[in-house]
Design a protein around this motif. Structure first.
Motif, PDB file in Angstrom:
ATOM      1  N   ALA A   1       0.838  -1.210   0.000  1.00  0.00           N
ATOM      2  CA  ALA A   1       0.000   0.000   0.000  1.00  0.00           C
ATOM      3  C   ALA A   1       0.866   1.250   0.000  1.00  0.00           C
ATOM      4  N   ARG A   2       1.967   1.224   0.753  1.00  0.00           N
ATOM      5  CA  ARG A   2       2.875   2.375   0.791  1.00  0.00           C
ATOM      6  C   ARG A   2       3.459   2.618  -0.597  1.00  0.00           C
ATOM      7  N   LEU A   3       3.889   1.565  -1.272  1.00  0.00           N
ATOM      8  CA  LEU A   3       4.409   1.707  -2.628  1.00  0.00           C
ATOM      9  C   LEU A   3       3.344   2.253  -3.568  1.00  0.00           C
ATOM     10  N   ALA A   4       2.139   1.726  -3.462  1.00  0.00           N
ATOM     11  CA  ALA A   4       1.052   2.168  -4.338  1.00  0.00           C
ATOM     12  C   ALA A   4       0.776   3.661  -4.152  1.00  0.00           C
ATOM     13  N   ARG A   5       0.850   4.148  -2.904  1.00  0.00           N
ATOM     14  CA  ARG A   5       0.609   5.571  -2.648  1.00  0.00           C
ATOM     15  C   ARG A   5       1.650   6.451  -3.319  1.00  0.00           C
ATOM     16  N   THR A   6       2.857   5.921  -3.524  1.00  0.00           N
ATOM     17  CA  THR A   6       3.904   6.715  -4.167  1.00  0.00           C
ATOM     18  C   THR A   6       3.901   6.565  -5.673  1.00  0.00           C
ATOM     19  N   GLY A   7       3.024   5.712  -6.204  1.00  0.00           N
ATOM     20  CA  GLY A   7       2.936   5.557  -7.649  1.00  0.00           C
ATOM     21  C   GLY A   7       3.714   4.386  -8.201  1.00  0.00           C
ATOM     22  N   ILE A   8       4.228   3.536  -7.336  1.00  0.00           N
ATOM     23  CA  ILE A   8       4.962   2.357  -7.778  1.00  0.00           C
ATOM     24  C   ILE A   8       4.049   1.147  -7.630  1.00  0.00           C
ATOM     25  N   ALA A   9       3.761   0.513  -8.773  1.00  0.00           N
ATOM     26  CA  ALA A   9       2.851  -0.632  -8.784  1.00  0.00           C
ATOM     27  C   ALA A   9       3.648  -1.929  -8.619  1.00  0.00           C
ATOM     28  N   PRO A  10       3.012  -2.970  -8.068  1.00  0.00           N
ATOM     29  CA  PRO A  10       3.702  -4.259  -7.929  1.00  0.00           C
ATOM     30  C   PRO A  10       4.181  -4.778  -9.282  1.00  0.00           C
ATOM     31  N   LEU A  11       5.286  -5.465  -9.260  1.00  0.00           N
ATOM     32  CA  LEU A  11       5.886  -6.014 -10.466  1.00  0.00           C
ATOM     33  C   LEU A  11       6.238  -7.473 -10.197  1.00  0.00           C
ATOM     34  N   ALA A  12       5.715  -8.375 -11.016  1.00  0.00           N
ATOM     35  CA  ALA A  12       6.011  -9.802 -10.844  1.00  0.00           C
ATOM     36  C   ALA A  12       7.511 -10.027 -11.004  1.00  0.00           C
ATOM     37  N   THR A  13       8.050 -10.977 -10.269  1.00  0.00           N
ATOM     38  CA  THR A  13       9.479 -11.255 -10.303  1.00  0.00           C
ATOM     39  C   THR A  13       9.950 -11.530 -11.729  1.00  0.00           C
ATOM     40  N   SER A  14       9.207 -12.334 -12.466  1.00  0.00           N
ATOM     41  CA  SER A  14       9.622 -12.660 -13.844  1.00  0.00           C
ATOM     42  C   SER A  14       9.656 -11.405 -14.717  1.00  0.00           C
ATOM     43  N   ASP A  15       8.667 -10.524 -14.559  1.00  0.00           N
ATOM     44  CA  ASP A  15       8.652  -9.274 -15.324  1.00  0.00           C
ATOM     45  C   ASP A  15       9.815  -8.375 -14.922  1.00  0.00           C
ATOM     46  N   ALA A  16      10.079  -8.282 -13.638  1.00  0.00           N
ATOM     47  CA  ALA A  16      11.167  -7.429 -13.153  1.00  0.00           C
ATOM     48  C   ALA A  16      12.512  -7.934 -13.664  1.00  0.00           C
ATOM     49  N   LEU A  17      12.725  -9.226 -13.615  1.00  0.00           N
ATOM     50  CA  LEU A  17      13.994  -9.778 -14.101  1.00  0.00           C
ATOM     51  C   LEU A  17      14.148  -9.577 -15.604  1.00  0.00           C
ATOM     52  N   ALA A  18      13.056  -9.720 -16.361  1.00  0.00           N
ATOM     53  CA  ALA A  18      13.116  -9.498 -17.805  1.00  0.00           C
ATOM     54  C   ALA A  18      13.443  -8.038 -18.109  1.00  0.00           C
ATOM     55  N   LEU A  19      12.809  -7.114 -17.381  1.00  0.00           N
ATOM     56  CA  LEU A  19      13.113  -5.695 -17.561  1.00  0.00           C
ATOM     57  C   LEU A  19      14.565  -5.385 -17.201  1.00  0.00           C
ATOM     58  N   PHE A  20      15.038  -5.983 -16.132  1.00  0.00           N
ATOM     59  CA  PHE A  20      16.406  -5.761 -15.696  1.00  0.00           C
ATOM     60  C   PHE A  20      17.390  -6.281 -16.745  1.00  0.00           C
ATOM     61  N   ASP A  21      17.141  -7.475 -17.278  1.00  0.00           N
ATOM     62  CA  ASP A  21      18.004  -8.032 -18.324  1.00  0.00           C
ATOM     63  C   ASP A  21      18.029  -7.125 -19.552  1.00  0.00           C
ATOM     64  N   THR A  22      16.859  -6.636 -19.949  1.00  0.00           N
ATOM     65  CA  THR A  22      16.777  -5.739 -21.105  1.00  0.00           C
ATOM     66  C   THR A  22      17.537  -4.451 -20.839  1.00  0.00           C
ATOM     67  N   ALA A  23      17.368  -3.899 -19.647  1.00  0.00           N
ATOM     68  CA  ALA A  23      18.035  -2.644 -19.309  1.00  0.00           C
ATOM     69  C   ALA A  23      19.555  -2.807 -19.297  1.00  0.00           C
ATOM     70  N   ILE A  24      20.036  -3.882 -18.743  1.00  0.00           N
ATOM     71  CA  ILE A  24      21.481  -4.108 -18.689  1.00  0.00           C
ATOM     72  C   ILE A  24      22.049  -4.235 -20.100  1.00  0.00           C
ATOM     73  N   ALA A  25      21.291  -4.871 -20.986  1.00  0.00           N
ATOM     74  CA  ALA A  25      21.762  -5.081 -22.356  1.00  0.00           C
ATOM     75  C   ALA A  25      21.717  -3.804 -23.200  1.00  0.00           C
ATOM     76  N   THR A  26      20.947  -2.813 -22.761  1.00  0.00           N
ATOM     77  CA  THR A  26      20.752  -1.631 -23.602  1.00  0.00           C
ATOM     78  C   THR A  26      21.259  -0.328 -23.006  1.00  0.00           C
ATOM     79  N   THR A  27      21.843  -0.343 -21.835  1.00  0.00           N
ATOM     80  CA  THR A  27      22.293   0.913 -21.233  1.00  0.00           C
ATOM     81  C   THR A  27      23.675   0.771 -20.618  1.00  0.00           C
ATOM     82  N   THR A  28      24.343   1.883 -20.508  1.00  0.00           N
ATOM     83  CA  THR A  28      25.633   1.931 -19.818  1.00  0.00           C
ATOM     84  C   THR A  28      25.543   2.762 -18.548  1.00  0.00           C
ATOM     85  N   GLU A  29      24.323   3.151 -18.180  1.00  0.00           N
ATOM     86  CA  GLU A  29      24.111   3.969 -16.986  1.00  0.00           C
ATOM     87  C   GLU A  29      24.535   3.213 -15.731  1.00  0.00           C
ATOM     88  N   ALA A  30      25.085   3.935 -14.777  1.00  0.00           N
ATOM     89  CA  ALA A  30      25.541   3.319 -13.531  1.00  0.00           C
ATOM     90  C   ALA A  30      24.381   2.985 -12.607  1.00  0.00           C
TER      91      ALA A  30
END
Length: 177
Positions: free
Chosen positions: A11-40
């Protein structure tokens, strides 16, 4: 990835605008981000734009997320919605009902942070850790009270003033004429 979080934390996360993210979705997003960015610094998150705007309007948006919300420059967006009418609650802090009014305001904010449906669920004499507060909740409560009162309260507020009554009394001393 919110699988280990309880209902209050979600509920605290939802109040700040961050919605729940399934583990599989989060890991897929993380893999994509690592492959496409050089940001620290990298964060994968599902954001709820309506909740982000609501949190910003109410003065409860964490500073790190403020750049994600369009600022139209209207007074309504610059004044926390919850503070509208605060003067009505606190017109005479030195009067017989001033302390009670401030306690009601603080108790309402404590209930909101805890995700309670009813303010009466907040035992004003219980210490914050006994109510279920953790350090993130302490900072959220401080931020909410800062927005309501215009004060710059310490992040250790709930540890320095460990009950709702003590916290309200402290705030009264800070904002009383």
């Amino acid at each position: 990835m919110t699988g280990q979080l309880g209902a209050v934390d979600r509920a605290r996360l939802a109040r700040t605008g961050i919605a729940p993210l399934a583990t599989s979705d989060a890991l897929a997003l993380f893999d994509t981000a690592i492959a496409t960015t050089t940001e620290a610094a990298l964060v994968t998150a599902r954001l709820d734009p309506v909740a982000l705007r609501t949190a910003a309007t109410n003065g409860h948006l964490p500073p790190v997320l403020t750049g994600l919300v369009n600022d139209t420059g209207t007074d309504a967006q610059q004044t926390p919605a919850s503070s509208v009418g605060l003067e009505d609650h606190l017109t005479d802090l030195n009067g017989p009902n001033g302390a009670r009014s401030l306690l009601d305001v603080v108790r309402s904010e404590v209930a909101a942070v805890l995700g309670y449906d009813c303010v009466a669920e907040v035992d004003v004499d219980s210490e914050f850790p006994d109510l279920g507060f953790d350090s993130l909740m302490a900072v959220e409560l401080r931020n909410r009270l800062n927005a309501l009162t215009g004060l710059r309260l310490s992040s250790t507020l709930v540890f320095d003033y460990p009950t709702t009554v003590e916290l309200a009394e402290y705030i009264q001393t800070e904002i009383a004429p």
